[in-house]
Design a protein around this motif. Sequence first.
Motif, PDB file in Angstrom:
ATOM      1  N   GLU A  40     -51.316 -16.791  -6.111  1.00 46.00           N
ATOM      2  CA  GLU A  40     -51.626 -16.706  -4.692  1.00 46.00           C
ATOM      3  C   GLU A  40     -51.654 -18.091  -4.049  1.00 46.00           C
ATOM      4  OE1 GLU A  40     -55.282 -14.605  -4.410  1.00 46.00           O
ATOM      5  OE2 GLU A  40     -54.378 -12.615  -4.770  1.00 46.00           O
ATOM      6  N   LYS A  41     -52.207 -19.051  -4.787  1.00 44.36           N
ATOM      7  CA  LYS A  41     -52.237 -20.416  -4.279  1.00 44.36           C
ATOM      8  C   LYS A  41     -50.827 -20.975  -4.111  1.00 44.36           C
ATOM      9  CE  LYS A  41     -54.165 -24.965  -5.295  1.00 44.36           C
ATOM     10  NZ  LYS A  41     -54.983 -25.769  -6.260  1.00 44.36           N
ATOM     11  N   LEU A  42     -49.985 -20.752  -5.166  1.00 41.52           N
ATOM     12  CA  LEU A  42     -48.601 -21.218  -5.072  1.00 41.52           C
ATOM     13  C   LEU A  42     -47.847 -20.516  -3.957  1.00 41.52           C
ATOM     14  CD1 LEU A  42     -47.672 -21.412  -8.877  1.00 41.52           C
ATOM     15  CD2 LEU A  42     -48.144 -23.333  -7.329  1.00 41.52           C
ATOM     16  N   ASN A  43     -48.138 -19.225  -3.788  1.00 40.10           N
ATOM     17  CA  ASN A  43     -47.476 -18.474  -2.721  1.00 40.10           C
ATOM     18  C   ASN A  43     -47.873 -19.003  -1.353  1.00 40.10           C
ATOM     19  OD1 ASN A  43     -45.949 -16.453  -1.490  1.00 40.10           O
ATOM     20  ND2 ASN A  43     -47.654 -15.011  -1.471  1.00 40.10           N
TER      21      ASN A  43
ATOM     22  N   GLN B 289     -54.428 -16.364 -13.354  1.00 43.31           N
ATOM     23  CA  GLN B 289     -53.005 -16.445 -13.030  1.00 43.31           C
ATOM     24  C   GLN B 289     -52.711 -15.885 -11.636  1.00 43.31           C
ATOM     25  OE1 GLN B 289     -50.902 -14.481 -16.190  1.00 43.31           O
ATOM     26  NE2 GLN B 289     -51.494 -15.983 -17.738  1.00 43.31           N
ATOM     27  N   ARG B 290     -53.436 -14.814 -11.301  1.00 42.69           N
ATOM     28  CA  ARG B 290     -53.233 -14.241  -9.964  1.00 42.69           C
ATOM     29  C   ARG B 290     -53.668 -15.217  -8.880  1.00 42.69           C
ATOM     30  NH1 ARG B 290     -56.027  -8.634  -7.726  1.00 42.69           N
ATOM     31  NH2 ARG B 290     -55.137  -8.715  -5.617  1.00 42.69           N
ATOM     32  N   GLU B 291     -54.813 -15.860  -9.085  1.00 38.79           N
ATOM     33  CA  GLU B 291     -55.270 -16.847  -8.120  1.00 38.79           C
ATOM     34  C   GLU B 291     -54.293 -18.008  -8.015  1.00 38.79           C
ATOM     35  OE1 GLU B 291     -59.160 -17.959  -9.320  1.00 38.79           O
ATOM     36  OE2 GLU B 291     -60.089 -16.044  -8.764  1.00 38.79           O
ATOM     37  N   GLU B 292     -53.759 -18.440  -9.184  1.00 39.48           N
ATOM     38  CA  GLU B 292     -52.783 -19.520  -9.177  1.00 39.48           C
ATOM     39  C   GLU B 292     -51.518 -19.110  -8.441  1.00 39.48           C
ATOM     40  OE1 GLU B 292     -51.438 -23.351  -9.915  1.00 39.48           O
ATOM     41  OE2 GLU B 292     -53.427 -22.474 -10.202  1.00 39.48           O
TER      42      GLU B 292
END
Length: 225
Positions: free
Chosen positions: A136-139, A131-134
């Motif tokens: 960060e990607k969305l950010n 979720q954190r990677e997702e």
Amino acid sequence: MQKKQEENPKPKKRSGKKFLRIILISLIVAIFLLGVGYIYFEYNRLSYLNLNLQNSWRSYMAYLIDFIPGLRNLSNYEYLEISDPFYLQKELLDSKLKAIQDEREKLIAEQNELQKLLDQISQESANLMAQREELEKLNQEYQQKIDQYNDYNARINTLANWLARSTPQQIANALSREEVSVELLVDALATLESKSAAEILQALALVNPQKAAEVIAKMGEKRSE
């Protein structure tokens, strides 16, 4: 001569009796020693069974009084049942082993619970990392879009300033070309004052009426959104 011959056998009889007496005494001493040795053996064996004969005189007195008719009621002698020390040690050892086994099973159960908890934490950590990677990607995508939007707005504002400072009749020919999209014109004219935007549209209509109509239609769509 006959008297001397009769007196000779007497020492032999005495020596035979003496020899028998020595054998008898030796036998008695041997029996006594064997008895003492057996008593010492039994004493050690009873001591090993947690019995102390030095403190058993009261029991012996009670045993003797039990045979006297007038004194029987004063004491009640009974034989005590002595447990096998090996059996007691075995019972104690089995009890300790059972306690150790129970503690071991308890520790294994706690270890299994901890392992389940660790697995759950690991799974949740993996989910959180995903979720954190997702996020960060969305950010990053959101920040990229913001940068693109800010850059586009900056270029639109620059274009609007150029349009505001230009003469509509002179700029109309350039705006009528295919390289200038309808969306770009709509966004640029939307930042101008109404009078300036109307003059540019009028000049564009004289050069390319179709494109001017598309700009007007597009601006109407944007106002309706």
